[in-house]
Design a protein around this motif. Structure first.
Motif, mmCIF file in Angstrom:
data_model
loop_
_atom_site.group_PDB
_atom_site.id
_atom_site.type_symbol
_atom_site.label_atom_id
_atom_site.label_comp_id
_atom_site.label_asym_id
_atom_site.label_seq_id
_atom_site.Cartn_x
_atom_site.Cartn_y
_atom_site.Cartn_z
ATOM 1 N N MET A 303 29.046 -7.462 62.313
ATOM 2 C CA MET A 303 29.356 -6.291 61.498
ATOM 3 C C MET A 303 30.696 -5.668 61.899
ATOM 4 O O MET A 303 31.205 -5.868 63.006
ATOM 5 C CB MET A 303 28.260 -5.233 61.653
ATOM 6 C CG MET A 303 26.876 -5.709 61.294
ATOM 7 S SD MET A 303 25.635 -4.385 61.395
ATOM 8 C CE MET A 303 25.576 -4.097 63.170
ATOM 9 N N LEU A 305 32.542 -1.693 61.832
ATOM 10 C CA LEU A 305 32.319 -0.264 61.645
ATOM 11 C C LEU A 305 33.143 0.203 60.449
ATOM 12 O O LEU A 305 34.351 -0.046 60.380
ATOM 13 C CB LEU A 305 32.740 0.497 62.901
ATOM 14 C CG LEU A 305 32.341 1.977 62.953
ATOM 15 C CD1 LEU A 305 30.869 2.097 63.313
ATOM 16 C CD2 LEU A 305 33.191 2.723 63.967
ATOM 17 N N VAL A 338 28.115 -4.411 57.630
ATOM 18 C CA VAL A 338 28.884 -3.265 58.109
ATOM 19 C C VAL A 338 27.903 -2.189 58.565
ATOM 20 O O VAL A 338 26.776 -2.109 58.086
ATOM 21 C CB VAL A 338 29.824 -2.662 57.047
ATOM 22 C CG1 VAL A 338 30.958 -3.612 56.700
ATOM 23 C CG2 VAL A 338 29.063 -2.244 55.802
ATOM 24 N N ARG A 339 28.362 -1.410 59.510
ATOM 25 C CA ARG A 339 27.645 -0.201 59.895
ATOM 26 C C ARG A 339 28.420 0.960 59.296
ATOM 27 O O ARG A 339 29.538 1.257 59.723
ATOM 28 C CB ARG A 339 27.576 -0.101 61.423
ATOM 29 C CG ARG A 339 26.855 1.133 61.912
ATOM 30 C CD ARG A 339 26.791 1.191 63.428
ATOM 31 N NE ARG A 339 26.915 2.599 63.841
ATOM 32 C CZ ARG A 339 27.648 3.012 64.861
ATOM 33 N NH1 ARG A 339 28.336 2.160 65.597
ATOM 34 N NH2 ARG A 339 27.717 4.294 65.149
ATOM 35 N N SER A 502 26.653 -2.339 69.188
ATOM 36 C CA SER A 502 26.903 -1.742 67.873
ATOM 37 C C SER A 502 28.220 -0.969 67.802
ATOM 38 O O SER A 502 28.550 -0.417 66.750
ATOM 39 C CB SER A 502 25.733 -0.848 67.462
ATOM 40 O OG SER A 502 25.425 0.091 68.466
ATOM 41 N N GLU A 503 28.966 -0.897 68.912
ATOM 42 C CA GLU A 503 30.374 -0.517 68.890
ATOM 43 C C GLU A 503 31.059 -1.264 70.026
ATOM 44 O O GLU A 503 30.655 -1.153 71.190
ATOM 45 C CB GLU A 503 30.574 0.997 69.065
ATOM 46 C CG GLU A 503 30.346 1.797 67.809
ATOM 47 C CD GLU A 503 30.769 3.253 67.943
ATOM 48 O OE1 GLU A 503 31.717 3.547 68.710
ATOM 49 O OE2 GLU A 503 30.138 4.098 67.270
ATOM 50 N N CYS A 555 29.039 -5.020 66.367
ATOM 51 C CA CYS A 555 29.767 -4.254 65.345
ATOM 52 C C CYS A 555 31.139 -3.922 65.912
ATOM 53 O O CYS A 555 31.251 -3.165 66.881
ATOM 54 C CB CYS A 555 29.010 -2.990 64.968
ATOM 55 S SG CYS A 555 29.835 -1.990 63.699
ATOM 56 N N GLN A 558 37.401 -1.204 64.240
ATOM 57 C CA GLN A 558 36.701 -0.858 63.030
ATOM 58 C C GLN A 558 37.381 -1.539 61.864
ATOM 59 O O GLN A 558 38.405 -2.218 62.029
ATOM 60 C CB GLN A 558 36.663 0.669 62.838
ATOM 61 C CG GLN A 558 38.017 1.338 62.746
ATOM 62 C CD GLN A 558 37.886 2.860 62.669
ATOM 63 O OE1 GLN A 558 36.899 3.385 62.147
ATOM 64 N NE2 GLN A 558 38.868 3.554 63.184
#
Length: 594
Positions: A303, A305, A338-339, A502-503, A555, A558
Motif C-alpha cells: 500500500m 499512504l 492505499v491507506r 503501516s507507515e 504502507c 507517501q
C-alpha cells in the motif's frame, strides 16, 4: 440529470442511484460571520450575502474564489433554486456530501435541519418548506478550532507545520437535490457477497411496516443489460432481505475488479413505488495464520499512504477525474492498495477504487485532545462513515484511531483504553466481514485484528536490526520506533495477528531554503538530496523489507507531496519523481503475490 450551474454530471452517490437528481454545486452567495451576528440578525431570512464562493470548495482554497488562509470559524452560504416541474409529488431531499463541521440549514427562512460531523453525508426533506417560484436555501457553518472535534490533519493554527496542513472549512463535497417518493428505499446494505456467487442484501425502507415486495435484478457488468440472476421477496417489515445465487461467479480483485450491477424495485401492495440502482463485487478478506487472504488466496498488502490533498482545492477533490487519476497513479506504481490517511474520502473515489481495482484501508479523522464529548463525537461520526461505505468491495480494513491521536493518556487512563476496544466492537457490530485495527501504529489493545507498526528508522540497516529477533521468533518488539512507545498496552499482547508496517519510508527532499529545516518533520524522516538518490533509497528500503519473512504487508509514506511535506512518489501536482513502471517492476519482483 439536471444541472443548475456547470457542476459535474457524475452521480455523487454511485451505490444508490436514482435517475432524477440535480446538482447544486456552483456559485453561492457567501459571508464570514466573525462577530457571530448572523443568528441574531436573521441572516437566514433570504437576504443577499456580499461574497461569492464556488461550492464545493472550502473558502481556504484558491479554486473557491475566496482563497483566504485566515481562520474564520463561522460562515454562511445561500442561493436560490427553482424546483423542476414534477418534483413536488413526494419528498425532495437536499443532500450534502460533507460540511465541516456543524451545519444549520434553512429553506425560505424556516429551519430544515442541522448536522454535526465534518466528514459524512446528511440530507433533509425540504418539500414542506418550498413555495411556488424561486426558493432560498441558507446554510450556517460552524468550524471551531476545537481540539475535541474530529479534524484529522487540519492545522490548529491554520498554517501548515510538521504533519498538519491548511484547514478545510465549510461545504467541501457535493450538494444536490433528489426527488423521491414519500414511501421509498432508504438504504441498501450488501450483507453477503461470497466468491461462490452468493449475494444477499437488506433493503431498508423509509416507510412503516406494511405489505411490501422487493425485486432484484443482478446484471452481468456495470454497463450491461444482461440479467444473470433475480430475486423477489415479500414482507410486512420495513426491512426486506433479497438473496440471489449468481451463475459462473467472477470474484472482485485488484487484478480483475469485476462489478455486478444491481437494480432494486420496491412495490407496495402490488404497485411499483421506487427503483434504485447499485453495484456489488464478490470478494472475501480473511486473516489466517498471520496473513491476509483475498478470495481464499494469500496476498501481500502493498500500500501507499494517501492523504487526499490537492494544491488548489485542499481536501476537496478538483473534479471526478482527479479522484480517478489518484487511483490510477497508485496502480501504475504497482501498489495493490492505499491507506487513506485521516480522511473519509468522497464516495466517487471509492467507486473508482472498486471499478479500477485498489484495496483500501479506511481511516477516521481523529481529534487532538480527549474528553468524554470528543469520544462521543468520534464514535458517532465513525459509525456513520462505516455505514456509508460498508458495501464497497475495495475496502478491506477499518481504522477508527491512528497513533493515539486524541488519546494521549492511553497508558494511564483506563477509560481511553476501553474506548479503543469499544470502537472495535461497535465497528464489528456494523460490519463483521472486515478486520478492524484499533489504533494504527502502536499502543494496541488485545482486540486489534492486525498488528500495525509505524517505523521510520533510517538507514535500512537500522530498521532491519530492530527486527532481528522478530526474524527468528515471529514476535514483534515490545516497543515501537516513536519515543519507544509500547506496541501493546498493558494487559494486551501479540497473539499471532498479521504484522504490517503501516507507515514506512517517508524520504523528504532536502529543503531548498535553510529555514525549512526548522520543521520537525526533518527530525523524524530520512532525507534525500535529489530524485536519483530517492530511487536508490527506495530500492534499498523495499529490498530490505522484502527480506523480512514475518511481514504481511506495508504502507509506504507517501503517494503525493502535501504542502511542505515533500516526500511523495508524486509531487502535489501529480508529477512522478520516479518512473512508475520501474517502481512497479521492482514491486512485482519482490512481492509476486501482491
Amino acid at each position: 440529470m439536471r444541472s443548475f450551474d456547470t457542476p459535474s454530471t457524475h452521480h455523487p452517490r454511485p451505490q444508490m442511484v436514482r435517475q432524477q437528481w440535480a446538482s447544486l454545486d456552483g456559485w453561492w452567495e457567501f459571508a464570514f460571520d466573525d462577530a457571530n451576528a448572523g443568528l441574531s440578525e436573521h441572516w437566514y431570512d433570504g437576504r443577499e450575502l456580499p461574497q461569492r464562493i464556488l461550492v464545493p470548495f472550502p473558502y481556504q482554497s484558491t479554486t473557491s474564489g475566496i482563497g483566504s488562509r485566515e481562520i474564520h470559524e463561522l460562515m454562511w452560504y445561500t442561493r436560490s433554486i427553482d424546483v423542476p416541474a414534477g418534483w413536488d409529488s413526494g419528498a425532495l431531499l437536499l443532500h450534502f456530501g460533507a460540511v465541516d463541521y456543524r451545519a444549520d440549514v434553512w429553506v425560505n427562512g424556516r429551519v430544515a435541519g442541522r448536522n454535526r460531523g465534518g466528514h459524512v453525508p446528511f440530507s433533509f426533506d425540504i418539500a414542506p418548506y418550498l413555495k411556488p417560484g424561486p426558493n432560498r436555501i441558507t446554510v450556517r457553518v460552524e468550524d471551531r478550532q476545537d481540539p475535541y472535534q474530529p479534524r484529522g490533519k487540519q492545522s490548529s493554527s491554520g498554517t501548515p507545520v510538521r504533519i498538519y496542513y491548511y484547514c478545510t472549512s465549510g461545504i467541501w463535497q457535493n450538494v444536490w437535490l433528489e426527488p423521491v417518493p414519500a414511501l421509498r428505499i432508504d438504504y441498501l446494505r450488501v450483507t453477503e457477497c461470497r466468491t461462490d456467487g452468493t449475494l444477499a442484501l437488506n433493503v431498508h425502507l423509509h416507510g412503516p411496516s406494511s405489505d411490501w415486495e422487493a425485486e432484484l435484478d443482478v446484471l452481468d457488468e456495470l454497463d450491461s443489460e444482461q440479467v444473470v440472476a433475480q430475486a423477489r421477496t415479500r414482507s410486512h417489515s420495513a426491512c426486506l432481505e433479497l438473496r440471489a445465487q449468481l451463475p459462473d461467479p467472477r470474484p472482485w480483485s485488484p487484478h480483475d475488479p469485476h462489478l455486478y450491477r444491481l437494480r432494486v424495485r420496491l412495490l407496495h401492495r402490488g404497485q411499483l413505488v421506487d427503483t434504485v440502482e447499485s453495484y456489488a463485487g464478490l470478494r472475501s478478506i480473511e486473516l489466517k495464520d498471520g496473513w491476509f487472504h483475498l478470495n481464499g488466496e494469500r496476498i501481500f498488502l502493498l500500500m501507499a499512504l494517501d492523504q487526499g490533498y490537492w494544491p488548489d482545492t485542499l481536501l476537496a477533490a478538483p473534479n471526478d477525474d482527479a479522484l480517478r487519476d489518484d487511483v490510477l497513479w497508485a496502480k501504475r506504481f504497482g501498489f495493490n492498495g492505499v491507506r487513506k490517511h485521516q480522511k473519509i474520502e468522497h464516495e466517487r473515489w471509492l467507486y473508482w477504487c472498486d471499478r479500477l481495482g485498489l484495496m483500501v484501508w479506511e481511516e477516521m479523522p481523529n481529534a487532538r485532545s480527549w474528553s468524554e464529548e470528543s469520544e462521543e463525537r468520534l464514535e458517532i461520526e465513525w459509525l456513520r462513515a462505516v455505514m456509508r461505505d460498508a458495501n464497497h468491495p475495495s475496502i478491506v480494513a477499518w481504522v477508527p484511531v491512528v497513533e493515539s491521536f486524541g488519546f494521549p493518556e492511553l497508558v494511564r487512563h483506563p477509560h481511553q483504553h476501553d474506548f479503543l476496544e469499544r470502537m472495535v466492537a461497535r465497528t464489528r457490530l456494523v460490519d463483521s466481514t472486515r478486520p478492524v485495527i484499533d489504533n494504527d501504529g502502536w499502543q494496541h489493545t488485545d482486540v486489534t485484528d492486525v498488528c500495525t507498526i509505524h517505523d521510520y528508522s533510517h538507514p535500512i540497516e537500522a530498521l532491519l536490526e530492530r527486527y532481528a529477533a522478530t526474524r527468528l521468533s515471529g514476535l514483534p518488539p515490545e516497543h515501537g520506533w516513536h519515543k519507544s512507545k509500547a506496541l501493546f498496552l498493558q494487559g494486551a499482547q501479540y497473539r499471532g495477528q498479521p504484522i504490517v508496517f503501516s507507515e514506512v519510508g517517508g524520504y523528504l527532499l532536502a529543503p531548498d531554503h535553510p529555514e525549512r529545516r526548522r520543521d520537525r518533520l526533518y527530525d523524524s524522516y530520512g532525507t534525500v538530496r535529489n530524485e536519483d538518490e530517492l530511487a536508490q533509497r527506495y530500492r534499498t528500503l523495499m529490498e530490505g523489507l522484502a527480506s523480512l519473512p514475518f511481514l504481511a504487508g506495508l504502507c509506504y509514506t507517501q503517494l503525493t507531496d502535501v504542502e511542505h511535506e515533500q516526500n511523495g512518489l508524486l509531487t502535489a501536482e501529480r508529477v512522478p519523481r520516479m518512473p512508475p513502471d520501474q517502481v512497479a517492476s521492482l514491486h512485482k519482483q519482490l512481492w509476486p503475490n501482491a
